[in-house]
Design a protein around this motif. Sequence first.
Motif, PDB file in Angstrom:
ATOM      1  N   SER A  64       0.817  -1.218   0.000  1.00  0.00           N
ATOM      2  CA  SER A  64       0.000   0.000   0.000  1.00  0.00           C
ATOM      3  C   SER A  64       0.847   1.264   0.000  1.00  0.00           C
ATOM      4  O   SER A  64       0.370   2.332  -0.398  1.00  0.00           O
ATOM      5  N   GLN A  65       2.092   1.151   0.438  1.00  0.00           N
ATOM      6  CA  GLN A  65       2.954   2.331   0.496  1.00  0.00           C
ATOM      7  C   GLN A  65       3.538   2.713  -0.862  1.00  0.00           C
ATOM      8  O   GLN A  65       4.126   3.782  -1.003  1.00  0.00           O
ATOM      9  N   LYS A  66       3.344   1.853  -1.855  1.00  0.00           N
ATOM     10  CA  LYS A  66       3.837   2.187  -3.194  1.00  0.00           C
ATOM     11  C   LYS A  66       3.023   3.353  -3.745  1.00  0.00           C
ATOM     12  O   LYS A  66       1.794   3.354  -3.672  1.00  0.00           O
ATOM     13  N   PRO A  67       3.673   4.350  -4.297  1.00  0.00           N
ATOM     14  CA  PRO A  67       2.941   5.517  -4.810  1.00  0.00           C
ATOM     15  C   PRO A  67       2.143   5.170  -6.060  1.00  0.00           C
ATOM     16  O   PRO A  67       2.383   4.134  -6.694  1.00  0.00           O
ATOM     17  N   PRO A  68       1.193   6.009  -6.447  1.00  0.00           N
ATOM     18  CA  PRO A  68       0.416   5.776  -7.669  1.00  0.00           C
ATOM     19  C   PRO A  68       1.331   5.695  -8.892  1.00  0.00           C
ATOM     20  O   PRO A  68       2.373   6.355  -8.952  1.00  0.00           O
ATOM     21  N   ASP A  69       0.945   4.873  -9.867  1.00  0.00           N
ATOM     22  CA  ASP A  69       1.698   4.782 -11.109  1.00  0.00           C
ATOM     23  C   ASP A  69       0.728   4.743 -12.282  1.00  0.00           C
ATOM     24  O   ASP A  69      -0.472   4.960 -12.112  1.00  0.00           O
ATOM     25  N   LYS A  70       1.244   4.431 -13.466  1.00  0.00           N
ATOM     26  CA  LYS A  70       0.408   4.467 -14.664  1.00  0.00           C
ATOM     27  C   LYS A  70      -0.739   3.465 -14.577  1.00  0.00           C
ATOM     28  O   LYS A  70      -1.857   3.738 -15.027  1.00  0.00           O
ATOM     29  N   ASP A  71      -0.487   2.290 -14.000  1.00  0.00           N
ATOM     30  CA  ASP A  71      -1.516   1.253 -13.903  1.00  0.00           C
ATOM     31  C   ASP A  71      -2.383   1.390 -12.659  1.00  0.00           C
ATOM     32  O   ASP A  71      -3.441   0.760 -12.572  1.00  0.00           O
ATOM     33  N   HIS A  72      -1.926   2.150 -11.682  1.00  0.00           N
ATOM     34  CA  HIS A  72      -2.667   2.316 -10.423  1.00  0.00           C
ATOM     35  C   HIS A  72      -2.745   3.799 -10.063  1.00  0.00           C
ATOM     36  O   HIS A  72      -2.054   4.267  -9.146  1.00  0.00           O
ATOM     37  N   PRO A  73      -3.579   4.548 -10.770  1.00  0.00           N
ATOM     38  CA  PRO A  73      -3.665   5.996 -10.524  1.00  0.00           C
ATOM     39  C   PRO A  73      -4.176   6.354  -9.133  1.00  0.00           C
ATOM     40  O   PRO A  73      -3.908   7.446  -8.636  1.00  0.00           O
ATOM     41  N   TYR A  74      -4.916   5.434  -8.511  1.00  0.00           N
ATOM     42  CA  TYR A  74      -5.421   5.681  -7.160  1.00  0.00           C
ATOM     43  C   TYR A  74      -4.485   5.121  -6.087  1.00  0.00           C
ATOM     44  O   TYR A  74      -4.821   5.119  -4.908  1.00  0.00           O
ATOM     45  N   GLY A  75      -3.343   4.612  -6.493  1.00  0.00           N
ATOM     46  CA  GLY A  75      -2.426   4.004  -5.544  1.00  0.00           C
ATOM     47  C   GLY A  75      -2.659   2.512  -5.397  1.00  0.00           C
ATOM     48  O   GLY A  75      -3.447   1.910  -6.142  1.00  0.00           O
ATOM     49  N   HIS A  76      -1.980   1.899  -4.415  1.00  0.00           N
ATOM     50  CA  HIS A  76      -2.046   0.445  -4.210  1.00  0.00           C
ATOM     51  C   HIS A  76      -2.710   0.084  -2.883  1.00  0.00           C
ATOM     52  O   HIS A  76      -2.449  -0.978  -2.309  1.00  0.00           O
ATOM     53  N   PHE A  77      -3.602   0.937  -2.406  1.00  0.00           N
ATOM     54  CA  PHE A  77      -4.166   0.751  -1.069  1.00  0.00           C
ATOM     55  C   PHE A  77      -5.026  -0.509  -0.941  1.00  0.00           C
ATOM     56  O   PHE A  77      -5.193  -1.044   0.152  1.00  0.00           O
ATOM     57  N   ARG A  78      -5.573  -0.996  -2.039  1.00  0.00           N
ATOM     58  CA  ARG A  78      -6.429  -2.183  -1.957  1.00  0.00           C
ATOM     59  C   ARG A  78      -5.644  -3.460  -1.687  1.00  0.00           C
ATOM     60  O   ARG A  78      -6.235  -4.518  -1.457  1.00  0.00           O
ATOM     61  N   ALA A  79      -4.327  -3.375  -1.700  1.00  0.00           N
ATOM     62  CA  ALA A  79      -3.506  -4.547  -1.369  1.00  0.00           C
ATOM     63  C   ALA A  79      -3.818  -5.039   0.042  1.00  0.00           C
ATOM     64  O   ALA A  79      -3.764  -6.247   0.315  1.00  0.00           O
ATOM     65  N   GLU A  80      -4.146  -4.112   0.950  1.00  0.00           N
ATOM     66  CA  GLU A  80      -4.529  -4.495   2.317  1.00  0.00           C
ATOM     67  C   GLU A  80      -5.750  -5.401   2.291  1.00  0.00           C
ATOM     68  O   GLU A  80      -5.808  -6.424   2.981  1.00  0.00           O
ATOM     69  N   THR A  81      -6.754  -5.025   1.504  1.00  0.00           N
ATOM     70  CA  THR A  81      -8.001  -5.781   1.449  1.00  0.00           C
ATOM     71  C   THR A  81      -7.794  -7.155   0.832  1.00  0.00           C
ATOM     72  O   THR A  81      -8.351  -8.152   1.301  1.00  0.00           O
ATOM     73  N   ILE A  82      -6.992  -7.217  -0.231  1.00  0.00           N
ATOM     74  CA  ILE A  82      -6.717  -8.500  -0.882  1.00  0.00           C
ATOM     75  C   ILE A  82      -5.972  -9.437   0.071  1.00  0.00           C
ATOM     76  O   ILE A  82      -6.264 -10.634   0.156  1.00  0.00           O
ATOM     77  N   ALA A  83      -5.009  -8.900   0.813  1.00  0.00           N
ATOM     78  CA  ALA A  83      -4.252  -9.711   1.773  1.00  0.00           C
ATOM     79  C   ALA A  83      -5.174 -10.258   2.856  1.00  0.00           C
ATOM     80  O   ALA A  83      -5.057 -11.416   3.269  1.00  0.00           O
ATOM     81  N   ALA A  84      -6.102  -9.433   3.326  1.00  0.00           N
ATOM     82  CA  ALA A  84      -7.054  -9.878   4.342  1.00  0.00           C
ATOM     83  C   ALA A  84      -7.957 -10.987   3.805  1.00  0.00           C
ATOM     84  O   ALA A  84      -8.295 -11.939   4.522  1.00  0.00           O
ATOM     85  N   LEU A  85      -8.333 -10.886   2.535  1.00  0.00           N
ATOM     86  CA  LEU A  85      -9.182 -11.915   1.924  1.00  0.00           C
ATOM     87  C   LEU A  85      -8.459 -13.255   1.870  1.00  0.00           C
ATOM     88  O   LEU A  85      -9.034 -14.303   2.191  1.00  0.00           O
ATOM     89  N   VAL A  86      -7.177 -13.227   1.486  1.00  0.00           N
ATOM     90  CA  VAL A  86      -6.382 -14.455   1.455  1.00  0.00           C
ATOM     91  C   VAL A  86      -6.280 -15.054   2.858  1.00  0.00           C
ATOM     92  O   VAL A  86      -6.417 -16.275   3.049  1.00  0.00           O
ATOM     93  N   ALA A  87      -6.048 -14.201   3.849  1.00  0.00           N
ATOM     94  CA  ALA A  87      -5.929 -14.676   5.233  1.00  0.00           C
ATOM     95  C   ALA A  87      -7.220 -15.326   5.709  1.00  0.00           C
ATOM     96  O   ALA A  87      -7.196 -16.302   6.475  1.00  0.00           O
ATOM     97  N   SER A  88      -8.365 -14.822   5.261  1.00  0.00           N
ATOM     98  CA  SER A  88      -9.652 -15.383   5.699  1.00  0.00           C
ATOM     99  C   SER A  88      -9.808 -16.829   5.233  1.00  0.00           C
ATOM    100  O   SER A  88     -10.342 -17.667   5.971  1.00  0.00           O
ATOM    101  N   PHE A  89      -9.333 -17.152   4.019  1.00  0.00           N
ATOM    102  CA  PHE A  89      -9.415 -18.525   3.521  1.00  0.00           C
ATOM    103  C   PHE A  89      -8.537 -19.460   4.358  1.00  0.00           C
ATOM    104  O   PHE A  89      -8.927 -20.589   4.677  1.00  0.00           O
ATOM    105  N   ILE A  90      -7.341 -18.983   4.711  1.00  0.00           N
ATOM    106  CA  ILE A  90      -6.433 -19.799   5.525  1.00  0.00           C
ATOM    107  C   ILE A  90      -7.021 -20.038   6.905  1.00  0.00           C
ATOM    108  O   ILE A  90      -6.996 -21.153   7.434  1.00  0.00           O
ATOM    109  N   MET A  91      -7.581 -18.989   7.503  1.00  0.00           N
ATOM    110  CA  MET A  91      -8.175 -19.115   8.829  1.00  0.00           C
ATOM    111  C   MET A  91      -9.358 -20.083   8.811  1.00  0.00           C
ATOM    112  O   MET A  91      -9.526 -20.896   9.737  1.00  0.00           O
TER     113      MET A  91
END
Length: 299
Positions: A64-91
């Motif tokens: 999420s700390q990666k700054p916005p780039d050409k492919d992610h103009p809003y930044g990479h903040f959704r990486a937190e949500t995706i990581a949490a989703l993966v963790a939910s399957f493991i749990m």
Amino acid sequence: MTQYDEIKQGEKGAWVSIAAYLALSALKLGAGYWFVSGALVADGFNNLTDIVASVAVLIGLRISQKPPDKDHPYGHFRAETIAALVASFIMATVGIQVLITAVKSIFDGEPATPNLFSAWVALFAAVCMGAVYVYNSRLARKINNQALQAAAKDNLSDALVSIGAAVGIIGAQFGMPWLDPAAAIAVGLVICKTAWDIFSSSTHALTDGFDEKELKTLRSTIAKTKGVLMIKDIKARIHGSNVLVDVIIQVDPALTIIESHQICDDIERRLGRKHNIMSVHVHVEPLEEETQTPQSAPH
């Protein structure tokens, strides 16, 4: 402190959780097998899943700390949500395994009575996780980080699970050995429930879902901004720990571009100050003659 600095601060909480879970899971699993406590073993496996979840949060915070780039103009903040989703399957996987093991131990014969010392181990773990919860909860409020706040809630649930395991172990000392595997089942259910909660909130955010009550609150704040005569449309979505708002307002058609722009700035400042929303897109339209009756609050 910038938004990225706040995310960096959140890493401290993730590391604290990982260190605590590593130590406590080793202690619980070792003591659980040595003192024949199914509840303590289940609690230890619960903490193992929490290590994975905390690592996922840490990875998400890093990305999420990666700054916005050409492919992610809003930044990479959704990486937190995706990581949490993966963790939910493991749990969920571990929670189901704990339930199966606990149920089998009940039907395999008379459960062994665990040593009382294992109850003290569980209570010690509860105190430790309570301290971690307080630390992470305070840090999450300080930097306004939703991912860390979710991790703090998981810390609190782990403390409660350890207390439940201790109750089961102590009850087994009074001629109720079935209470220990019963406590293990309760732990397994808590793991599955936590996994479901994380899965539900993550998928809701990833599909651009947003709480209607919170949207109504944002609408009220915008409507009370001086110069806003009507709100034609408003939308919001969650982007990691951030909220993105798109709103179409109608104003007096006699206003200049500069005056209309000032209203937009006022809306952005109010949403940032009252609701900590830093990404607001405001589209201005003139109020049409047939809708001259304002729907917003009088100014």
